[in-house]
Design an enzyme around this catalytic site. Sequence first.
Site, PDB file in Angstrom:
ATOM      1  N   LYS A  66       1.327 -17.732  11.109  1.00  0.00           N
ATOM      2  CA  LYS A  66       0.475 -16.557  10.880  1.00  0.00           C
ATOM      3  C   LYS A  66       1.118 -15.335  11.548  1.00  0.00           C
ATOM      4  CE  LYS A  66      -2.194 -19.630   9.199  1.00  0.00           C
ATOM      5  NZ  LYS A  66      -3.209 -19.896   8.243  1.00  0.00           N
TER       6      LYS A  66
HETATM    7  C1  LIG Z   1      -4.103 -21.216   8.252  1.00  0.00           C
HETATM    8  C2  LIG Z   1      -5.401 -21.098   7.582  1.00  0.00           C
HETATM    9  C3  LIG Z   1      -6.552 -21.770   8.033  1.00  0.00           C
HETATM   10  C4  LIG Z   1      -6.515 -22.803   9.115  1.00  0.00           C
HETATM   11  O1  LIG Z   1      -5.961 -22.425  10.315  1.00  0.00           O
HETATM   12  P1  LIG Z   1      -5.345 -23.525  11.293  1.00  0.00           P
HETATM   13  O2  LIG Z   1      -5.127 -22.750  12.544  1.00  0.00           O
HETATM   14  O3  LIG Z   1      -4.079 -24.011  10.681  1.00  0.00           O
HETATM   15  O4  LIG Z   1      -6.326 -24.614  11.470  1.00  0.00           O
HETATM   16  C5  LIG Z   1      -7.748 -21.518   7.389  1.00  0.00           C
HETATM   17  N1  LIG Z   1      -7.822 -20.703   6.332  1.00  0.00           N
HETATM   18  C6  LIG Z   1      -6.742 -20.060   5.861  1.00  0.00           C
HETATM   19  C7  LIG Z   1      -6.899 -19.136   4.694  1.00  0.00           C
HETATM   20  C8  LIG Z   1      -5.487 -20.247   6.444  1.00  0.00           C
HETATM   21  O5  LIG Z   1      -4.422 -19.624   5.947  1.00  0.00           O
END
Ligand SMILES: *Cc1c(COP(=O)(O)O)cnc(C)c1O
Length: 379
Positions: free
Chosen positions: A187
Amino acid sequence: MGVPLLDLAAHHAPLQKEIMAVLEQVVRSQAFILGPEVAKLEERVASYCQAKAAIGVSSGTDALLISLMALGVGPGDEVVTTPYSFFATAGAVVRLGAKPVFVDIEPRSFNIHPDKIERAVTAKTKALIPVHLYGQSADMAPIMDLAGRRKLAVIEDAAQAIGTEYKDGRRAGSIGTVGCLSFFPSKNLGCLGDAGMVVTNDADLAERLRVLRVHGSKPKYYHKLIGGNFRIDTIQAAVLNVKLNYLDGWTKRRQENAQRYETLFRQTGLPERGAVTLPEAVYRASGKSHYHIYNQFVLRVERRDDLIAHLKQKGIGAEIYYPVPFHLQECFRYLGYKEGDFPESERAAKDTIAIPIYPELTAEQQAEVVEGIGSFYKK
Ligand SMILES: *Cc1c(COP(=O)(O)O)cnc(C)c1O
């Protein structure tokens, strides 16, 4: 040469010293659970997202789960969301015994179509989960209007959208009832493992989230609620306190990369021929810098699967986000959806491709990516 989809080594190299120093500091302090690094991060992220409170949690997935728990979503309830997102968006709903109800996307932004939500709302609907996919806000004004009229909670899945601004300048996560962030390494603000955060302007809800994060215990060992261990790791919080200082610079570079791609692709003539469709900043408003934070740079392309094979051969990183919409996932077959129910989500799953956009990407690397794509359509 090849270009990776993401280069975490290049991303972290300039921060190595700073990161090692805070890791050492946490290890020396032996304060591994919550503590001042977590409180500091929560305060800073709340402010960054223009929200009153933030609660650090174990992942973006758990941010969604604990938000649904705090809002009392459970068996018999329905939650309306998009079928075109990362699995956790719908998975969290089902894990609490509630039913996800899907609404197709608006094809320019890839986000839930605001005009189609009301038809999916029933007496059982408890909440809406718009996702700000790829780093661009969903169309929040009509969503909040509907939520107000039908008394629904709004959980913004802002996992890909920290700092993203909607067209009115408000930041992702601060518009709905709660916003969910992920600090997964890929992210825009990533840690060295798993972590997430919930942001909210509702003080009572913030308190409930804090209690649920520690098994619903307050005071310790007295439980009015059934929560879980949803704590953010203190080491990750310390790393994020370092990395947050650089986030705006990284966002700026992602946006510059997006602009350079536009120029490079226009020079190939591929967009005019319809072979490649560039992503659009649909809710861009003048004077607003964070109209799109480009967690992913996603093109629509002709002959997608052959293009991906071609790029793999050249060592150019590309990925499909996401190849199967929720309503066609095997585990959701019991929901009774079928192919054709959400044509725009199905089309996006078939014709999109994400290409490298990370902040450290160089102009030469971008030229190589565009050349790689261009050489495929010359064949
Ligand atoms: C990455 C992501 C998640 C989950 O996050 P994690 O930290 O990997 O559990 C949820 N929703 C979206 C749209 C994502 O891109």
